[in-house]
Design a protein around this motif. Structure first.
Motif: not given
Length: 731
Positions: A224-247
């Motif tokens: 739900r983070s604001p749309q503007a700009g570049v949002l970088v998500v740093q996540g180790g293995p198994g933290t769900g970063k891929t599926v979070v980005a898709l959601h």
């Protein structure tokens, strides 16, 4: 999680009602579509409006088709508090239902919004603002909640309920007259712990599933983070970063339907194995129109291999093609193809000759270079200047430029002169010529690259450009060339070919971004309409040709007009603690400055080691695969191998009668799959056999990081089979 909860029957009845409303919505949509089937013909405007309406109804029907996915997965009860009458009216409009007159309103949260026959809300879309407390409420900040209820569902069947109570947890009595039951929120912030564990322990199917029912607070903050700009998500293995980005992509489309639906949302994955793995997530969330591609798909006039781009570059060539200096080489290579004639061009015309002097051709070339930013856009102008220069030297004033053009344009020597002065080029043609000539490479690259660097790009020419086999790192170079060349004129017209145009998007999601080179990041940025991007990755898993040391190394190549934010995911949901403990040893050796995620669960088994003599390695791999297959049952298994051992291991499994797939051909569709370590990133399996870690380290540019990736793919069981000594980091 209680399978004997006093409200189980009541909630099952509610789910049945919600599905009835969903089915009625489908019937109503089909009826609306049918109203227009008999109105064929009419004016252009009428036909256009009918097509738009039909597309909208079709999209709605697609959203309503849930397949086997659960419609409802939770409920929140919140106090009305000191809110105004207008606030209460808004809540009722969103589906709020007063609980037993106790000043508490209830909302059922689901995959999509559903209303009854009176258009009153029944289920709230998980992306709606009113649903946010379902994901974000904690014991310290309940966000007005008194209860959060998690449904354990399988399709339409409610199997159990799990309640979290906030504050005093006082809600009077349950629906059946029984006392309210439940637990306080966990102090670690994990919500719906039993429901989460049940989801994590289900066997994998070879396709990534959505986590809409089990999104955790730190994940929801990103979504739900604001749309503007570049949002970088740093996540180790198994933290769900891929599926979070898709959601997040699905959430942004829901929240900003206009204008994002017209601008487009683009998801870029690292390889086609990965794309097949994630392809069902967005459709399961009702967003089937988002483009999901690898970088090669964005270069349209080149035929790429289906699952891999061969052959690979050598290490020096890969680094050169990823370095921003290559953009200067490509710019110079384009300029080198804009050349005046060496000698005057003299061709017959009527009873005499017309002439284009070499000095005049030089003037035309210089003028075109000043006038036009894109090479191909200047070709028509150059032709016009050539015809005009020839006509100006003819003694009869009655002869026009058009007369000269019509008479000489088809002459071979004229066509050859134009091709020398200003050829129309595709990116593939430019690079084919450049790579196939040491002289052209020296001319374009000597100022910017060392001799060894520009000669590393050389390769023998093919008879035809269509036969060239491009490499993974050529993708960004071809795109860079397109940015300098511009679109070629469409055949038979003066308009540019739309296939050559570079499309931009309102939001771009990039997964495994840590493996993109500066040139590949430049290619991605070129497609951003407004600088709105979500990029996810893990610096510790960077195995590319120019692996970054920190996020600044990546952000400097992405749009900066609207700023950038870096958010970390700290909890590992997929990988059991015992496996993560081993992987962390490797991570600390590869990237000691990074912190590993904390595993939310412990597994049943520690990693197993199988040490054999070299001649017995393949036999041991077969045996380990059989053991895992028997242990994992309905789940899926990967044998992760050094790329050089891919065919040998597959052959050994086939000889032993083990049916299996090859990831580069079948994705993870088979229960057992052989996966080269170069494409295993981002995947998750129930059981993993890692073969010969020492060869993985030796065979990859970032060997320890590649091994870290291989060791962190399993959700249950990990077996390491090796003949050579294990790397020191694993001991």
């Amino acid at each position: 999680m209680s399978q004997h909860h006093p409200d189980l029957a009541t909630e099952q009845a509610f789910i049945d009602h919600a599905y009835h409303c969903l089915e009625q919505s489908k019937v109503d949509a089909w009826k609306m579509r049918g109203l227009h089937e008999g109105t064929l013909g009419g004016t252009f405007q009428a036909r256009y409006e009918r097509d738009v309406f039909d597309e909208a109804v079709f999209n709605r029907l697609t959203q309503l088709d849930l397949g086997t996915a659960a419609l409802v997965f939770g409920r929140i009860d919140r106090t009305e508090g000191d809110r105004t009458d207008d606030d209460r009216a808004d809540a009722r409009a969103a589906g709020g239902v007063d609980v037993e007159g106790a000043g508490v309103e209830s909302f059922h949260i689901g995959r999509l919004a559903v209303a009854d026959e009176n258009s009153d809300p029944v289920v709230v879309d998980w992306r709606a603002p009113v649903a946010e407390p379902f994901y974000r409420a904690t014991g310290r900040d309940p966000l007005g909640l008194v209860r959060r209820r998690h449904f354990h569902v399988q399709g339409r069947q409610l199997l159990g309920l799990e309640d979290e109570l906030f504050g005093d947890g006082h809600l009077g009595i349950g629906a059946e007259g029984d006392p309210v039951v439940g637990t306080a929120p966990r102090p670690d912030g994990i919500r719906g712990y039993s429901t989460l564990l049940a989801a994590l322990e289900r066997g994998r199917t070879g396709q990534l599933g959505d986590i809409v029912a089990t999104i955790q607070g730190e994940q929801d903050e990103i979504i739900r983070s604001p749309q503007a700009g570049v949002l970088v998500v740093q996540g180790g293995p198994g933290t769900g970063k891929t599926v979070v980005a898709l959601h997040r992509a699905a959430y942004l489309l829901y929240t900003f339907r206009f204008p994002l639906e017209d601008q487009g949302v683009l998801v870029i994955g690292p390889n086609r194995v990965f794309l097949r793995y994630i392809e069902r997530v967005l459709p399961s969330l009702g967003e089937a129109g988002i483009e999901q591609v690898v970088l090669a798909d964005l270069v349209h006039d080149v035929q790429w291999a289906r699952y891999a781009i061969d052959p690979p570059d050598n290490q020096m060539a890969a680094r050169v093609k990823g370095d921003l200096r290559i953009s200067l080489v490509i710019d110079k290579a384009v300029t080198d193809r804009e050349r005046p004639l060496r000698d005057d061009l003299v061709v017959p015309f009527r009873t005499g000759y017309v002439r284009l002097r070499a000095a005049e051709s030089a003037r035309i070339v210089r003028a075109a270079q000043r006038r036009f930013r894109k090479h191909n856009a200047a070709r028509r102008w150059v032709e016009g200047e050539v015809w005009a220069a020839m006509a100006a030297g003819w003694h009869d004033e009655a002869v026009t430029v058009a007369h000269v053009k019509e008479a000489v344009r088809a002459l071979p020597e004229v066509r050859a002169a134009l091709e020398r002065m200003w050829p129309v080029l595709s990116p593939a043609q430019l690079l084919h010529d450049l790579y196939g000539s040491r002289a052209l490479l020296k001319l374009a690259g000597a100022k910017h690259l060392s001799e060894a660097e520009y000669l590393s790009l050389y390769r023998d020419r093919e008879a035809d450009v269509v036969d060239v086999r491009w490499t993974e790192h050529d993708v960004a170079i071809l795109d860079e060339a397109r940015s300098y060349l511009g679109a070629r004129p469409a055949k038979g017209t003066l308009k540019p070919d739309e296939a050559d145009e570079i499309r931009t998007y309102g939001h771009i999601v990039v997964d495994e971004v840590q493996d993109l080179t500066p040139m590949q990041l430049r290619m991605v940025s070129r497609r951003s309409l407004n600088g709105s991007m979500t990029v996810v990755g893990d610096i510790a898993q960077a195995t590319g040709a120019l692996a970054p040391d920190d996020w600044d190394d990546i952000l400097r190549h992405l749009p900066a007009t609207r700023g950038a934010r870096v958010i970390g995911l700290s909890v590992g949901y997929r990988i059991p603690a015992q496996i993560m403990e081993l992987a962390n040893k490797v991570m600390m050796a590869a990237t000691p400055s990074l912190r590993a995620p904390t595993s939310v669960r412990a597994g049943d088994e520690h990693p197993e080691y199988v040490h054999v003599a070299g001649s017995e390695l393949l036999t041991a791999v077969v045996a380990a695969t059989k053991d895992l297959d028997a242990d994992v049952g309905e789940g899926n298994i990967a044998i992760v191998v050094p790329d050089a051992m891919f065919e040998a291991v597959s052959g050994a499994l086939a000889a032993a009668g083990i049916e299996h797939g090859k990831a580069t051909r079948t994705g993870l569709e088979m229960g057992i799959t052989v996966v080269p370590v170069s494409v295993v990133k981002g995947l998750e399996l129930d059981g993993v056999v890692v073969v010969e870690p020492a060869d993985i380290v030796a065979g990859e540019q970032q060997g320890l990081r590649a091994l870290y990736v291989a060791l962190t793919r399993s959700t249950k069981r990990l077996t390491i089979v090796h003949a050579k000594p294990l790397p020191a980091a694993m001991q």
